[in-house]
Design a protein around this motif. Structure first.
Motif, PDB file in Angstrom:
ATOM      1  N   VAL A 261      27.379  21.568  54.463  1.00 56.01           N
ATOM      2  CA  VAL A 261      27.026  20.569  53.449  1.00 56.01           C
ATOM      3  C   VAL A 261      25.752  19.877  53.908  1.00 56.01           C
ATOM      4  N   GLU A 262      24.712  19.977  53.118  1.00 51.16           N
ATOM      5  CA  GLU A 262      23.422  19.397  53.482  1.00 51.16           C
ATOM      6  C   GLU A 262      23.280  18.023  52.830  1.00 51.16           C
ATOM      7  N   VAL A 263      22.934  17.042  53.649  1.00 53.79           N
ATOM      8  CA  VAL A 263      22.728  15.679  53.160  1.00 53.79           C
ATOM      9  C   VAL A 263      21.226  15.407  53.144  1.00 53.79           C
ATOM     10  N   PRO A 264      20.613  15.317  51.964  1.00 52.43           N
ATOM     11  CA  PRO A 264      19.165  15.068  51.904  1.00 52.43           C
ATOM     12  C   PRO A 264      18.809  13.746  52.569  1.00 52.43           C
ATOM     13  N   LEU A 265      17.648  13.700  53.179  1.00 50.35           N
ATOM     14  CA  LEU A 265      17.208  12.499  53.874  1.00 50.35           C
ATOM     15  C   LEU A 265      17.135  11.265  52.971  1.00 50.35           C
ATOM     16  N   PRO A 266      16.624  11.372  51.724  1.00 54.08           N
ATOM     17  CA  PRO A 266      16.606  10.165  50.878  1.00 54.08           C
ATOM     18  C   PRO A 266      17.998   9.589  50.640  1.00 54.08           C
ATOM     19  N   ARG A 267      18.985  10.455  50.440  1.00 57.77           N
ATOM     20  CA  ARG A 267      20.346   9.977  50.230  1.00 57.77           C
ATOM     21  C   ARG A 267      20.907   9.354  51.507  1.00 57.77           C
ATOM     22  N   ARG A 268      20.587   9.966  52.645  1.00 62.62           N
ATOM     23  CA  ARG A 268      21.006   9.416  53.932  1.00 62.62           C
ATOM     24  C   ARG A 268      20.370   8.050  54.155  1.00 62.62           C
ATOM     25  N   ALA A 269      19.098   7.898  53.811  1.00 65.53           N
ATOM     26  CA  ALA A 269      18.416   6.613  53.989  1.00 65.53           C
ATOM     27  C   ALA A 269      19.076   5.533  53.139  1.00 65.53           C
ATOM     28  N   PHE A 270      19.457   5.869  51.910  1.00 61.88           N
ATOM     29  CA  PHE A 270      20.105   4.890  51.042  1.00 61.88           C
ATOM     30  C   PHE A 270      21.483   4.518  51.588  1.00 61.88           C
ATOM     31  N   ALA A 271      22.215   5.512  52.102  1.00 58.66           N
ATOM     32  CA  ALA A 271      23.533   5.243  52.688  1.00 58.66           C
ATOM     33  C   ALA A 271      23.408   4.349  53.912  1.00 58.66           C
ATOM     34  N   ASN A 272      22.393   4.587  54.751  1.00 54.71           N
ATOM     35  CA  ASN A 272      22.178   3.735  55.924  1.00 54.71           C
ATOM     36  C   ASN A 272      21.906   2.291  55.506  1.00 54.71           C
ATOM     37  N   TRP A 273      21.163   2.130  54.418  1.00 53.53           N
ATOM     38  CA  TRP A 273      20.850   0.778  53.938  1.00 53.53           C
ATOM     39  C   TRP A 273      22.121   0.087  53.447  1.00 53.53           C
ATOM     40  N   LEU A 274      22.967   0.803  52.719  1.00 52.27           N
ATOM     41  CA  LEU A 274      24.231   0.227  52.269  1.00 52.27           C
ATOM     42  C   LEU A 274      25.134  -0.120  53.454  1.00 52.27           C
ATOM     43  N   ALA A 275      25.156   0.758  54.479  1.00 51.51           N
ATOM     44  CA  ALA A 275      25.968   0.484  55.658  1.00 51.51           C
ATOM     45  C   ALA A 275      25.471  -0.760  56.392  1.00 51.51           C
ATOM     46  N   GLN A 276      24.156  -0.965  56.357  1.00 48.52           N
ATOM     47  CA  GLN A 276      23.582  -2.168  56.973  1.00 48.52           C
ATOM     48  C   GLN A 276      24.051  -3.424  56.241  1.00 48.52           C
ATOM     49  N   ILE A 277      24.106  -3.372  54.924  1.00 45.71           N
ATOM     50  CA  ILE A 277      24.582  -4.507  54.134  1.00 45.71           C
ATOM     51  C   ILE A 277      26.052  -4.782  54.449  1.00 45.71           C
ATOM     52  N   ARG A 278      26.823  -3.719  54.588  1.00 43.70           N
ATOM     53  CA  ARG A 278      28.250  -3.880  54.910  1.00 43.70           C
ATOM     54  C   ARG A 278      28.426  -4.550  56.271  1.00 43.70           C
TER      55      ARG A 278
ATOM     56  N   SER B 158      36.717  -3.723  55.401  1.00 42.99           N
ATOM     57  CA  SER B 158      37.297  -2.386  55.239  1.00 42.99           C
ATOM     58  C   SER B 158      36.959  -1.836  53.857  1.00 42.99           C
ATOM     59  N   LEU B 159      37.105  -0.525  53.698  1.00 45.61           N
ATOM     60  CA  LEU B 159      36.855   0.094  52.400  1.00 45.61           C
ATOM     61  C   LEU B 159      37.806  -0.472  51.341  1.00 45.61           C
ATOM     62  N   GLN B 160      39.061  -0.698  51.750  1.00 46.16           N
ATOM     63  CA  GLN B 160      40.032  -1.255  50.815  1.00 46.16           C
ATOM     64  C   GLN B 160      39.610  -2.644  50.345  1.00 46.16           C
ATOM     65  N   GLU B 161      39.141  -3.469  51.281  1.00 43.23           N
ATOM     66  CA  GLU B 161      38.699  -4.815  50.934  1.00 43.23           C
ATOM     67  C   GLU B 161      37.486  -4.760  50.010  1.00 43.23           C
ATOM     68  N   LEU B 162      36.557  -3.837  50.275  1.00 42.49           N
ATOM     69  CA  LEU B 162      35.383  -3.701  49.411  1.00 42.49           C
ATOM     70  C   LEU B 162      35.783  -3.281  48.002  1.00 42.49           C
ATOM     71  N   CYS B 163      36.745  -2.364  47.894  1.00 43.29           N
ATOM     72  CA  CYS B 163      37.219  -1.936  46.574  1.00 43.29           C
ATOM     73  C   CYS B 163      37.807  -3.107  45.797  1.00 43.29           C
ATOM     74  N   VAL B 164      38.566  -3.956  46.498  1.00 45.25           N
ATOM     75  CA  VAL B 164      39.157  -5.130  45.858  1.00 45.25           C
ATOM     76  C   VAL B 164      38.065  -6.081  45.378  1.00 45.25           C
TER      77      VAL B 164
ATOM     78  N   VAL C  22      36.246   1.754  41.866  1.00 48.16           N
ATOM     79  CA  VAL C  22      35.782   2.927  42.610  1.00 48.16           C
ATOM     80  C   VAL C  22      36.869   3.342  43.592  1.00 48.16           C
ATOM     81  N   PRO C  23      37.194   4.644  43.659  1.00 48.85           N
ATOM     82  CA  PRO C  23      38.171   5.107  44.658  1.00 48.85           C
ATOM     83  C   PRO C  23      37.659   4.874  46.074  1.00 48.85           C
TER      84      PRO C  23
ATOM     85  N   GLY D  55      33.686   5.600  50.543  1.00 45.40           N
ATOM     86  CA  GLY D  55      33.407   6.079  51.898  1.00 45.40           C
ATOM     87  C   GLY D  55      32.344   7.155  51.909  1.00 45.40           C
ATOM     88  N   ASP D  56      32.389   8.060  50.923  1.00 47.15           N
ATOM     89  CA  ASP D  56      31.369   9.110  50.847  1.00 47.15           C
ATOM     90  C   ASP D  56      29.993   8.509  50.577  1.00 47.15           C
ATOM     91  N   GLY D  57      29.946   7.455  49.766  1.00 48.51           N
ATOM     92  CA  GLY D  57      28.666   6.821  49.468  1.00 48.51           C
ATOM     93  C   GLY D  57      28.074   6.119  50.668  1.00 48.51           C
TER      94      GLY D  57
END
Length: 298
Positions: A18-35, A42-48, A57-58, A63-65
């Motif tokens: 499974v190939e993860v393009p760099l632009p998508r990885r960069a966006f995910a890193n930015w979201l992880a930084q906000i988290r 936790s993911l459950q708390e974020l969903c709530v 959102v499931p 988590g995949d995002g």
């Protein structure tokens, strides 16, 4: 491009790539930084929290995002930022970054040039003198200058005495306005007390006054984002000090995350006779409880 292995549905099937393009990885890193800035809920708390804004959102999709396996829908990405306390400016930045990721483009760096971790690693590192601290096994500090960045990498155990020895060289790094952007790599640190965090916040305040930035790399091994991030969460410095999992992520574009919170007024930990400085801000943490080693508290 990041490559991940994923098992298919059949037990006897080979591993799929499974190939993860760099632009998508960069966006995910930015979201992880906000988290992380929000205290790593936790993911459950974020969903709530996201459901309170009318977005469902499931947990697996979220988590995949956050890991880059998929690009979250825009309304979900904005709701995630909002659930982590992001203001309108951060939500607008989210939309811009999401659009770039969808189009397969990377945002530009603070200097409008593309600098990669590979470029930095090809630049020879300079050992910064630490005096008698060098007698400690494994304790050293390396400086890699690469316009417009300076990368300071710490190795080994860092207490207030080692931090005092680091200060003259670190002051010279701060004074180099030709390379105003600074990254401090803690991925090879096995122990640090709060004098290190206080020193970094002291440096961050100086750099902010010049319009420059300071970022911290935690690493992704056992001495990883979870460990460095945990001590920073416990000491309440995550709203002020940007933490990135890798050098590649730390070389990412400038974000509104850099200026969300003003740096609190703190005493200079080296000029003070105190073993560590106490931060005053929206919350009053106990910095003296923030030390960690290779086996930090659960």
């Amino acid at each position: 491009m990041t490559v991940r292995n994923r098992r298919t549905g059949r037990a006897d099937a080979p591993l799929a790539i499974v190939e993860v393009p760099l632009p998508r990885r960069a966006f995910a890193n930015w979201l992880a930084q906000i988290r992380l800035r929000a205290g790593q809920p936790s993911l459950q708390e974020l969903c709530v929290r996201m459901r309170k804004f009318g977005v469902h959102v499931p947990k697996s999709t979220l988590g995949d995002g956050l890991t880059g396996k998929r690009l979250l829908a825009l309304d979900r990405a904005r709701a995630l930022v909002r659930a982590c306390g992001g203001d309108n400016a951060l939500q607008a930045e989210c939309q811009n970054r999401w659009t770039l990721a969808r189009e397969g483009r990377l945002p530009t760096t603070p200097t409008e040039t593309s600098i990669t971790a590979a470029d930095v690693r090809r630049t020879p590192a300079i050992d910064m003198p630490l005096g008698i601290v060098h007698q400690r096994e494994g304790v050293r500090c390396e400086l890699t200058p690469h316009d417009p960045w300076q990368i300071v990498r710490l190795h080994g155990e860092w207490d207030v005495h080692a931090t005092r020895r680091l200060r003259p060289g670190f002051d010279r790094v701060l004074a180099d306005e030709r390379r105003p952007q600074i990254i401090v790599d803690l991925s090879a640190v096995t122990f640090m007390d709060t004098a290190v965090l206080s020193t970094l916040l002291h440096a961050l305040k100086i750099l902010r006054q010049r319009g420059a930035i300071l970022r911290v790399v935690s690493g992704t091994s056992d001495l990883s984002l979870a460990r460095v991030g945990r001590v920073m969460i416990l000491t309440c410095v995550t709203p002020y000090l940007p933490v990135y999992p890798t050098l590649e992520a730390a070389l990412s574009p400038l974000s509104n995350l850099e200026t969300l919170h003003p740096v609190p007024n703190i005493p200079d930990p080296i000029d003070s006779t105190m073993p560590a400085a106490t931060i005053t801000g929206p919350r009053k943490p106990d910095l003296h409880s923030g030390t960690w080693r290779q086996d930090p508290p659960a």
